[in-house]
Design an enzyme around this catalytic site. Structure first.
Site, mmCIF file in Angstrom:
data_model
loop_
_atom_site.group_PDB
_atom_site.id
_atom_site.type_symbol
_atom_site.label_atom_id
_atom_site.label_comp_id
_atom_site.label_asym_id
_atom_site.label_seq_id
_atom_site.Cartn_x
_atom_site.Cartn_y
_atom_site.Cartn_z
ATOM 1 N N GLY A 122 0.773 -5.145 0.843
ATOM 2 C CA GLY A 122 -0.366 -5.158 -0.071
ATOM 3 C C GLY A 122 0.008 -5.703 -1.439
ATOM 4 O O GLY A 122 -0.843 -6.255 -2.148
ATOM 5 N N GLU A 135 4.342 -5.735 7.233
ATOM 6 C CA GLU A 135 3.515 -4.714 7.900
ATOM 7 C C GLU A 135 3.879 -4.530 9.367
ATOM 8 O O GLU A 135 3.801 -3.414 9.887
ATOM 9 C CB GLU A 135 2.027 -5.068 7.773
ATOM 10 N N ALA A 160 0.858 -1.177 0.000
ATOM 11 C CA ALA A 160 0.000 0.000 0.000
ATOM 12 C C ALA A 160 0.901 1.236 0.000
ATOM 13 O O ALA A 160 2.058 1.162 0.427
ATOM 14 C CB ALA A 160 -0.871 -0.010 1.247
ATOM 15 N N GLU A 169 -0.220 -9.277 -1.059
ATOM 16 C CA GLU A 169 -1.649 -9.609 -0.894
ATOM 17 C C GLU A 169 -2.363 -9.585 -2.243
ATOM 18 O O GLU A 169 -3.248 -10.401 -2.509
ATOM 19 C CB GLU A 169 -2.302 -8.626 0.093
HETATM 20 C C1 3H9 Z 1 0.689 -2.385 3.433
HETATM 21 O O1 3H9 Z 1 0.916 -2.823 2.332
HETATM 22 C C2 3H9 Z 1 -0.635 -2.522 4.129
HETATM 23 C C3 3H9 Z 1 -1.536 -3.515 3.480
HETATM 24 O O2 3H9 Z 1 -1.394 -4.780 4.066
HETATM 25 C C4 3H9 Z 1 -2.993 -3.171 3.693
HETATM 26 C C5 3H9 Z 1 -3.489 -1.882 3.209
HETATM 27 C C6 3H9 Z 1 -4.967 -1.702 3.329
HETATM 28 N N1 3H9 Z 1 4.653 3.391 0.048
HETATM 29 O O3 3H9 Z 1 13.411 1.765 0.391
HETATM 30 P P1 3H9 Z 1 13.808 2.505 -0.813
HETATM 31 C C7 3H9 Z 1 9.423 4.799 -1.223
HETATM 32 S S1 3H9 Z 1 1.846 -1.522 4.296
HETATM 33 C C8 3H9 Z 1 5.129 4.597 -0.269
HETATM 34 O O4 3H9 Z 1 14.798 3.598 -0.671
HETATM 35 P P2 3H9 Z 1 15.016 0.124 -1.887
HETATM 36 C C9 3H9 Z 1 10.517 5.123 -0.226
HETATM 37 O O5 3H9 Z 1 10.053 5.984 0.781
HETATM 38 C C10 3H9 Z 1 3.237 -1.492 3.230
HETATM 39 N N2 3H9 Z 1 6.427 4.822 -0.566
HETATM 40 O O6 3H9 Z 1 14.298 1.535 -1.995
HETATM 41 C C11 3H9 Z 1 11.543 5.765 -1.131
HETATM 42 O O7 3H9 Z 1 11.122 7.091 -1.380
HETATM 43 P P3 3H9 Z 1 12.182 8.277 -1.538
HETATM 44 C C12 3H9 Z 1 4.001 -2.749 3.272
HETATM 45 C C13 3H9 Z 1 7.251 3.782 -0.539
HETATM 46 O O8 3H9 Z 1 15.253 -0.316 -3.278
HETATM 47 C C14 3H9 Z 1 11.410 4.986 -2.446
HETATM 48 O O9 3H9 Z 1 10.119 4.377 -2.392
HETATM 49 N N3 3H9 Z 1 5.198 -2.637 2.461
HETATM 50 C C15 3H9 Z 1 6.817 2.500 -0.204
HETATM 51 O O10 3H9 Z 1 16.149 0.196 -0.946
HETATM 52 C C16 3H9 Z 1 12.453 3.908 -2.612
HETATM 53 O O11 3H9 Z 1 12.465 3.078 -1.446
HETATM 54 C C17 3H9 Z 1 6.395 -2.320 2.994
HETATM 55 O O12 3H9 Z 1 6.535 -2.168 4.174
HETATM 56 C C18 3H9 Z 1 5.441 2.310 0.084
HETATM 57 N N4 3H9 Z 1 4.936 1.095 0.394
HETATM 58 O O13 3H9 Z 1 13.933 -0.837 -1.224
HETATM 59 C C19 3H9 Z 1 7.530 -2.199 2.011
HETATM 60 N N5 3H9 Z 1 7.889 1.647 -0.237
HETATM 61 O O14 3H9 Z 1 13.009 7.913 -2.728
HETATM 62 C C20 3H9 Z 1 8.273 -0.917 2.218
HETATM 63 C C21 3H9 Z 1 8.941 2.390 -0.596
HETATM 64 O O15 3H9 Z 1 11.346 9.491 -1.678
HETATM 65 N N6 3H9 Z 1 9.325 -0.717 1.238
HETATM 66 N N7 3H9 Z 1 8.573 3.679 -0.777
HETATM 67 O O16 3H9 Z 1 12.979 8.233 -0.266
HETATM 68 C C22 3H9 Z 1 10.517 -1.355 1.281
HETATM 69 O O17 3H9 Z 1 10.751 -2.221 2.100
HETATM 70 C C23 3H9 Z 1 11.562 -0.918 0.305
HETATM 71 O O18 3H9 Z 1 11.219 0.349 -0.164
HETATM 72 C C24 3H9 Z 1 11.776 -1.858 -0.916
HETATM 73 C C25 3H9 Z 1 12.764 -1.191 -1.909
HETATM 74 C C26 3H9 Z 1 12.349 -3.188 -0.453
HETATM 75 C C27 3H9 Z 1 10.489 -2.085 -1.649
#
Ligand code: 3H9
Length: 680
Positions: A101, A124, A62, A104
């Protein structure tokens, strides 16, 4: 901007999601995907659909930035329901990481094909949440309760091989993900996970709760996840989904999740520094020199060896260098024994280690880090030697915890190549790396240090030079209040228990006993009079004088029998005597006062650090304290916690402490006062 594209390849629809950087499931994406699915369902010529993502990753979940705002339709659960009802085989083609998400969404598809390097996970809990789009109900149906418990409460992703073994994906693609997914789609059927039964029992959930009780202490999300997983067994799917959604909504508005989301963005913001961007040149670091084979030097060396770099480790004698080599081997062996790395990985790392006793052996190093005795003159001498032998363009770093790096740089002819790389003990485990820039460190060197931190998987934060930098400067204020509280009548156990209950991994005195009380006593002995509160650390000095240096000597703030700690009655006597000598009156201390004295001291110092521009932002300070000292993530770090308490309240309490205990330390930072006024 369009983020979902549909292409028809013969009779298969290919839906491509292209929402950089990580294909987060924003409102626009949800809405366009929903329309695309509807169109495909109504198109009789299409027999199946594949969902694939452009760029480096499948959906990362999400859009976290949308949390806290009113949900816009279609919500993620709406979209998932629509996918569940989809009448044609729906295949997720997963590259990169399908997280939260995103995973999911893949679970709502009827089948999953994964690229060989892809990962899936439900992280999450790291954001203080549970999966809120069916993850807690579908995953246990697909892979059984035991594996779902593990994946959802740990938040750790798993790789394609494991996912295939667990039955998450049916095919691992080694060459062309899209082609493989399309050919899979041709013979696929409609298989809805919601129709499966969960393999597991309520008892398993209860046992698991005991298993995670210690590591999840204080957090809400892992326990909410257990409730939702229990519901997956006890309730029909439709009711389980509603139960999960309610829990998710409770958590998303909780202070815990707000704090954990704050840290998620803070960690990423810490890597963005004014004046440094993608155009800043970065130096290549292939060979690292480490000076000093103590616990710290060895831990530092392991970081680079494990990241595939060659390390030359320098000690003063053959015996000392051999002992350092042995220490490194032992640490690697214990990683192998715990199953964290393979025997082969250990051997590859150790083969890259070169043990030396001569400075000339460092002349090829791209980066040299000294981790010698914490004494400015000793360090200056090391820097003079390095200035003579290091190759042109080499970066020279100190691992000092407190000392003035400008003074070290000044003895060299290459001030712009000098900086601090401050690791925390044990250096191969603790995640924080303080990058300390001097008055002259070049942007190129700072940018290289940030890249290096990424390569060795550390969380970097930039700090300016001051005594103790961000982490230890703040910690010494917390230590001061803890020490004064003992003189004023609190017990060691009371202070430690209060801070443990606040959420710190351990109390200050347990930590000092573990680290060795003598280290701080020696460091303070070199400080100018009046620069710290001698009263606060008088018990420490007395203990060390008696040879009671902590765990390693069997006595310190506690008495030790093996690893078991007991009350040390000696402390009460010393505290009474010292209080008398310093004219401090003793009384019973409340938990509230102990907690506030320690935490508000941290907050006030944090604001001073910000005011002096030692830290670039308040969120950097939060990252430092959460990653170096285990400030509870569900409180977001001291600066975020200050906002939670209310800045006016913080200032008022500091002023009250000033009246009660004097304003030598209890003077609110002017920035804090200003921000408190603004917040009113
Ligand atoms: C969820 O899904 C809830 C659901 O179950 C239910 C909903 C109803 N959203 O980390 P990076 C941005 S909760 C918005 O540097 P990497 C991040 O801030 C979510 N932005 O890259 C950054 O921005 P900026 C569950 C996001 O290659 C840019 O993307 N998911 C999100 O080192 C690059 O990110 C997670 O917890 C997001 N979801 O790593 C996953 N994700 O450039 C969270 C990233 O402006 N994300 N951004 O600083 C990660 O773990 C890592 O970003 C990922 C890539 C492994 C994907």
């Amino acid at each position: 901007m369009t983020v979902v594209f549909t292409d028809i390849k013969n009779d298969i629809a290919v839906i491509t999601i292209d929402n950089p950087p990580v294909n987060a499931l924003s409102h626009a994406l949800r809405s366009e995907l929903s329309n695309a699915l509807e169109g495909i369902n109504n198109n009789t010529k299409i027999i199946a659909a594949v969902i694939i993502c452009a760029g480096r990753t499948f959906c990362a979940g999400a859009d976290i930035k949308e949390f806290g705002k009113p949900p816009l339709s279609p919500t993620l659960p709406d979209l998932m329901e629509q996918m569940d009802e989809f009448e044609k085989p729906l295949i997720a083609a997963i590259n990169g990481t399908a997280l939260g998400g995103g995973f999911e969404l893949a679970l709502c598809c009827h089948h999953r094909v994964m690229d060989v390097n892809a990962k899936v996970g439900l992280p999450e809990v790291n954001l203080g949440l549970i999966p809120g789009a069916g993850g807690t109900q579908r995953l246990p149906r697909l892979i059984g309760l035991a594996h779902a418990l593990q994946m959802i409460t740990s938040g750790k992703p798993i790789n394609a091989e494991k996912a295939k073994k667990l039955g998450i994906s049916e095919k691992v693609s080694e060459h062309n993900l899209l082609e493989d997914a399309i050919s899979f789609a041709k013979g696929a059927d409609v298989r809805r996970i919601r129709d499966l039964k969960v393999d597991g029992s309520t008892e398993e959930v209860e046992n698991f709760q005991n298993k995670i009780a210690r590591r999840s202490r204080g957090f809400l999300a892992p326990f909410a996840a257990l409730d939702a997983l229990k519901a997956s067994m006890e309730l029909p799917f439709e009711e389980g989904i509603v139960f999960e959604r309610e829990k998710f909504m409770e958590l998303v508005s909780s202070s815990h999740s707000k704090a954990q989301r704050h840290l998620f963005f803070a960690e990423r913001a810490a890597t963005k520094v004014d004046g440094i961007d993608k155009t800043t040149p970065i130096r290549k670091i292939n060979h690292v020199g480490v000076i000093g084979g103590g616990i710290m030097g060895c831990g530092i060396a392991i970081n680079f060896l494990s990241a595939g770099m060659a390390v030359s480790l320098l000690e003063i004698s053959n015996e000392a260098v051999a002992a350092a080599g042995e220490k490194i081997r032992n640490i690697y062996q214990s990683m192998v024994n715990k199953g964290r790395i393979s025997e082969e990985q250990m051997q590859t790392a150790i083969n890259q280690l070169n043990l030396i006793t001569d400075y000339d052996g460092l002349s090829n190093s791209d980066l040299i880090i000294e981790a010698v005795f914490e004494d400015l003159n000793v360090k200056k001498e090391v820097f003079r030697k390095l200035d003579n032998i290091a190759k042109e363009g080499a970066i020279i770093a100190t691992n000092t915890s407190f000392l003035d790096i400008n003074e070290m740089a000044n003895v060299t002819t290459r001030k712009s190549d000098i900086l601090g790389l401050h690791f925390f003990s044990p250096a191969h485990i603790m995640p924080l790396l303080e990058i300390v820039k001097t008055d002259d460190t070049s942007n190129e060197v700072i940018a290289t240090a940030f890249q290096l931190a990424k390569n060795i998987r550390k969380t970097p934060v930039l700090s300016g030079v001051c005594y103790g930098f961000i982490a230890n400067r703040m910690s010494s204020c917390y230590g001061r209040e803890a020490g004064l509280l003992l003189l004023e009548g609190a017990t060691v156990e009371q202070v430690d228990q209060t801070m443990f209950d606040f959420g710190m991994p351990m109390g200050m005195f347990t930590m000092l006993d573990m680290a060795g009380i003598d280290i701080g006593v020696m460091a303070r002995a070199k400080l100018p009079n009046g620069s710290y509160d001698e009263r606060a650390f008088s018990i420490h000095a007395e203990l060390v004088e008696k040879g009671h240096k902590g765990q390693k000597t069997g006595a310190g703030f506690y008495l030790y029998e093996g690893k078991e700690k007991k009350h040390n009655p000696e402390i009460d006597k010393i505290a009474e005597k010292m209080a008398h000598d310093f004219g401090i009156s003793r009384c019973r201390k409340t938990t509230k006062e102990i907690e506030e004295r320690c935490i508000l001291a941290l907050i006030n110092e944090g604001y001073k650090i910000l005011e002096e521009e030692i830290a670039l932002s308040a969120s950097d300070i939060d990252v430092v304290y959460a990653f170096a000292f285990g400030f509870p993530r569900y409180k977001g770090g001291p600066m975020h916690y200050a906002e939670h308490l209310g800045l006016k309240y913080v200032v008022d309490r500091i002023n009250e402490f000033a009246v009660q205990y004097g304003d030598r330390w209890w003077k609110p930072s002017s920035l804090l006062v200003k921000r408190a006024k603004e917040s009113e």
